[in-house]
Design a protein around this motif. Sequence first.
Motif, PDB file in Angstrom:
ATOM      1  N   GLU A   9      16.616 -22.978 -51.376  1.00  0.00           N
ATOM      2  CA  GLU A   9      15.355 -23.381 -52.244  1.00  0.00           C
ATOM      3  C   GLU A   9      15.406 -25.000 -52.199  1.00  0.00           C
ATOM      4  O   GLU A   9      16.600 -25.684 -52.625  1.00  0.00           O
ATOM      5  CB  GLU A   9      15.601 -22.901 -53.662  1.00  0.00           C
ATOM      6  N   GLY A  10      14.246 -25.459 -51.985  1.00  0.00           N
ATOM      7  CA  GLY A  10      14.137 -26.975 -52.268  1.00  0.00           C
ATOM      8  C   GLY A  10      13.723 -27.494 -50.993  1.00  0.00           C
ATOM      9  O   GLY A  10      13.423 -26.758 -49.794  1.00  0.00           O
ATOM     10  N   PRO A  11      13.340 -28.834 -50.813  1.00  0.00           N
ATOM     11  CA  PRO A  11      12.519 -29.483 -49.712  1.00  0.00           C
ATOM     12  C   PRO A  11      13.342 -29.651 -48.565  1.00  0.00           C
ATOM     13  O   PRO A  11      14.733 -29.756 -48.649  1.00  0.00           O
ATOM     14  CB  PRO A  11      12.136 -30.859 -50.256  1.00  0.00           C
ATOM     15  N   GLY A  12      12.807 -29.515 -47.380  1.00  0.00           N
ATOM     16  CA  GLY A  12      13.553 -29.971 -46.268  1.00  0.00           C
ATOM     17  C   GLY A  12      13.124 -28.938 -45.043  1.00  0.00           C
ATOM     18  O   GLY A  12      13.353 -27.533 -45.400  1.00  0.00           O
ATOM     19  N   VAL A  13      13.071 -29.121 -43.985  1.00  0.00           N
ATOM     20  CA  VAL A  13      13.019 -28.449 -42.712  1.00  0.00           C
ATOM     21  C   VAL A  13      14.075 -28.987 -41.663  1.00  0.00           C
ATOM     22  O   VAL A  13      14.147 -30.181 -41.614  1.00  0.00           O
ATOM     23  CB  VAL A  13      11.758 -28.351 -41.967  1.00  0.00           C
ATOM     24  N   TYR A  14      15.003 -27.984 -41.132  1.00  0.00           N
ATOM     25  CA  TYR A  14      16.136 -28.549 -40.414  1.00  0.00           C
ATOM     26  C   TYR A  14      15.913 -28.034 -39.075  1.00  0.00           C
ATOM     27  O   TYR A  14      15.824 -26.882 -38.829  1.00  0.00           O
ATOM     28  CB  TYR A  14      17.414 -27.842 -40.838  1.00  0.00           C
ATOM     29  N   LEU A  15      15.819 -28.783 -37.978  1.00  0.00           N
ATOM     30  CA  LEU A  15      15.420 -28.735 -36.501  1.00  0.00           C
ATOM     31  C   LEU A  15      16.845 -28.644 -35.933  1.00  0.00           C
ATOM     32  O   LEU A  15      17.561 -29.563 -35.888  1.00  0.00           O
ATOM     33  CB  LEU A  15      14.710 -29.982 -35.777  1.00  0.00           C
ATOM     34  N   THR A  16      17.104 -27.519 -35.037  1.00  0.00           N
ATOM     35  CA  THR A  16      18.212 -27.417 -34.092  1.00  0.00           C
ATOM     36  C   THR A  16      17.633 -27.050 -32.760  1.00  0.00           C
ATOM     37  O   THR A  16      16.555 -26.342 -32.591  1.00  0.00           O
ATOM     38  CB  THR A  16      19.040 -26.295 -34.691  1.00  0.00           C
ATOM     39  N   PHE A  17      18.335 -27.580 -31.678  1.00  0.00           N
ATOM     40  CA  PHE A  17      18.040 -27.324 -30.318  1.00  0.00           C
ATOM     41  C   PHE A  17      19.196 -26.554 -29.734  1.00  0.00           C
ATOM     42  O   PHE A  17      20.397 -27.194 -29.922  1.00  0.00           O
ATOM     43  CB  PHE A  17      17.365 -28.657 -29.697  1.00  0.00           C
ATOM     44  N   ASP A  18      19.115 -25.669 -29.125  1.00  0.00           N
ATOM     45  CA  ASP A  18      20.183 -25.001 -28.167  1.00  0.00           C
ATOM     46  C   ASP A  18      19.950 -25.310 -26.549  1.00  0.00           C
ATOM     47  O   ASP A  18      18.765 -25.490 -26.021  1.00  0.00           O
ATOM     48  CB  ASP A  18      20.181 -23.475 -28.294  1.00  0.00           C
ATOM     49  N   ASP A  19      20.894 -25.124 -26.083  1.00  0.00           N
ATOM     50  CA  ASP A  19      21.245 -24.762 -24.315  1.00  0.00           C
ATOM     51  C   ASP A  19      21.296 -26.273 -23.460  1.00  0.00           C
ATOM     52  O   ASP A  19      21.463 -26.155 -22.694  1.00  0.00           O
ATOM     53  CB  ASP A  19      19.960 -24.010 -24.068  1.00  0.00           C
ATOM     54  N   GLY A  20      21.073 -27.301 -24.074  1.00  0.00           N
ATOM     55  CA  GLY A  20      21.016 -28.500 -23.430  1.00  0.00           C
ATOM     56  C   GLY A  20      22.468 -28.927 -23.285  1.00  0.00           C
ATOM     57  O   GLY A  20      23.371 -28.399 -23.626  1.00  0.00           O
ATOM     58  N   PRO A  21      22.587 -30.274 -22.846  1.00  0.00           N
ATOM     59  CA  PRO A  21      21.505 -31.057 -22.345  1.00  0.00           C
ATOM     60  C   PRO A  21      20.803 -30.815 -20.959  1.00  0.00           C
ATOM     61  O   PRO A  21      21.410 -30.402 -20.155  1.00  0.00           O
ATOM     62  CB  PRO A  21      21.910 -32.503 -22.587  1.00  0.00           C
ATOM     63  N   ASP A  22      19.471 -31.260 -20.711  1.00  0.00           N
ATOM     64  CA  ASP A  22      18.945 -31.046 -19.568  1.00  0.00           C
ATOM     65  C   ASP A  22      18.107 -32.403 -19.261  1.00  0.00           C
ATOM     66  O   ASP A  22      17.738 -33.184 -20.036  1.00  0.00           O
ATOM     67  CB  ASP A  22      17.622 -30.421 -19.995  1.00  0.00           C
ATOM     68  N   PRO A  23      18.498 -32.876 -17.985  1.00  0.00           N
ATOM     69  CA  PRO A  23      18.118 -34.130 -17.530  1.00  0.00           C
ATOM     70  C   PRO A  23      17.005 -34.647 -17.557  1.00  0.00           C
ATOM     71  O   PRO A  23      16.429 -35.761 -17.570  1.00  0.00           O
ATOM     72  CB  PRO A  23      18.824 -34.321 -15.913  1.00  0.00           C
ATOM     73  N   LEU A  24      15.767 -33.459 -17.390  1.00  0.00           N
ATOM     74  CA  LEU A  24      14.638 -33.723 -17.356  1.00  0.00           C
ATOM     75  C   LEU A  24      13.934 -33.565 -18.995  1.00  0.00           C
ATOM     76  O   LEU A  24      13.254 -34.643 -19.231  1.00  0.00           O
ATOM     77  CB  LEU A  24      13.835 -32.685 -16.532  1.00  0.00           C
ATOM     78  N   TYR A  25      14.248 -32.687 -19.658  1.00  0.00           N
ATOM     79  CA  TYR A  25      13.629 -32.257 -20.859  1.00  0.00           C
ATOM     80  C   TYR A  25      14.357 -32.955 -22.053  1.00  0.00           C
ATOM     81  O   TYR A  25      13.471 -33.428 -23.113  1.00  0.00           O
ATOM     82  CB  TYR A  25      13.464 -30.989 -20.991  1.00  0.00           C
ATOM     83  N   THR A  26      15.691 -33.083 -22.039  1.00  0.00           N
ATOM     84  CA  THR A  26      16.359 -33.709 -23.187  1.00  0.00           C
ATOM     85  C   THR A  26      15.981 -35.177 -23.379  1.00  0.00           C
ATOM     86  O   THR A  26      15.704 -35.577 -24.483  1.00  0.00           O
ATOM     87  CB  THR A  26      17.829 -33.442 -23.086  1.00  0.00           C
ATOM     88  N   PRO A  27      15.872 -36.022 -22.481  1.00  0.00           N
ATOM     89  CA  PRO A  27      15.275 -37.497 -22.561  1.00  0.00           C
ATOM     90  C   PRO A  27      13.924 -37.449 -23.417  1.00  0.00           C
ATOM     91  O   PRO A  27      13.705 -38.153 -24.149  1.00  0.00           O
ATOM     92  CB  PRO A  27      15.421 -37.940 -21.398  1.00  0.00           C
ATOM     93  N   LYS A  28      13.185 -36.742 -22.790  1.00  0.00           N
ATOM     94  CA  LYS A  28      11.472 -36.666 -23.516  1.00  0.00           C
ATOM     95  C   LYS A  28      11.624 -36.270 -24.940  1.00  0.00           C
ATOM     96  O   LYS A  28      11.061 -36.519 -25.875  1.00  0.00           O
ATOM     97  CB  LYS A  28      10.696 -35.669 -22.489  1.00  0.00           C
ATOM     98  N   LEU A  29      12.544 -35.183 -25.169  1.00  0.00           N
ATOM     99  CA  LEU A  29      12.513 -34.669 -26.476  1.00  0.00           C
ATOM    100  C   LEU A  29      13.289 -35.656 -27.398  1.00  0.00           C
ATOM    101  O   LEU A  29      12.806 -35.953 -28.683  1.00  0.00           O
ATOM    102  CB  LEU A  29      13.428 -33.401 -26.522  1.00  0.00           C
ATOM    103  N   LEU A  30      14.448 -36.356 -26.750  1.00  0.00           N
ATOM    104  CA  LEU A  30      14.933 -37.314 -27.686  1.00  0.00           C
ATOM    105  C   LEU A  30      13.651 -38.597 -28.075  1.00  0.00           C
ATOM    106  O   LEU A  30      13.599 -39.067 -29.120  1.00  0.00           O
ATOM    107  CB  LEU A  30      16.103 -38.217 -26.875  1.00  0.00           C
ATOM    108  N   ASP A  31      12.796 -38.927 -26.843  1.00  0.00           N
ATOM    109  CA  ASP A  31      11.749 -39.860 -27.125  1.00  0.00           C
ATOM    110  C   ASP A  31      10.882 -39.415 -28.542  1.00  0.00           C
ATOM    111  O   ASP A  31      10.552 -40.327 -29.054  1.00  0.00           O
ATOM    112  CB  ASP A  31      11.011 -40.069 -25.954  1.00  0.00           C
ATOM    113  N   LEU A  32      10.533 -38.149 -28.216  1.00  0.00           N
ATOM    114  CA  LEU A  32       9.532 -37.587 -29.283  1.00  0.00           C
ATOM    115  C   LEU A  32      10.216 -37.757 -30.556  1.00  0.00           C
ATOM    116  O   LEU A  32       9.648 -38.074 -31.755  1.00  0.00           O
ATOM    117  CB  LEU A  32       9.224 -36.198 -29.104  1.00  0.00           C
ATOM    118  N   LEU A  33      11.364 -37.458 -31.015  1.00  0.00           N
ATOM    119  CA  LEU A  33      12.216 -37.369 -32.201  1.00  0.00           C
ATOM    120  C   LEU A  33      12.354 -38.671 -32.707  1.00  0.00           C
ATOM    121  O   LEU A  33      12.170 -38.926 -34.021  1.00  0.00           O
ATOM    122  CB  LEU A  33      13.377 -36.469 -32.035  1.00  0.00           C
TER     123      LEU A  33
END
Length: 203
Positions: A9-33
Amino acid sequence: MKRIQQPEEGPGVYLTFDDGPDPLYTPKLLDLLNKYQVPCVFFVVGERAQMYPDLIRRMNAEGHALGIHHYQHKSSWFIGPYSLKKQIVTTGNILEEITGLKPVYYRPPWGHFNLFSPAAARNFQVVMWDVIAGDWKVGPREQLLTRLMNKVRDGSIVVLHDCGETLGADSKAPAVMIEALEAFILKLKDSSFQFKRLEDRRK
């Protein structure tokens, strides 16, 4: 074994990511975050962390938490007590070697536990989720975004996947996920949701 699963109960959304790291997609995800200053927890596969240690260092340097997702992406349903402990301990040692920090979070692949899990994971906080949107399969970005928006609420733990190389996943699915995630982040920020660090969670 303390399990974190339900929304608080209370404010906040918590993002989690599974299965990586991936050399193609993880850098793009990190850039976005980084672009939107959104923190998360990466539950990484140990053998992939060994292959891409620079990505683990980058996750840590940019303020994200790291958790254990087994050394190999194997279900706990099909491994015994010795193998399960080894999957966890080996991955923890790899992450500590790369970052200098002992991981405190654990999430088993597919969320599968067995009779030996409480003992094997007793030194970790087990983090589950309440929002899962099927992002491991390629589909329309808008469809994924709709599923996320329909399920999320304040206090939710969201699980997404930055690698599509695991059993049952589509190799190009993370590309769609990243596109949908940017729209998801913008919509939640417009709705006054806050993306929070799991370590700041009250429970």
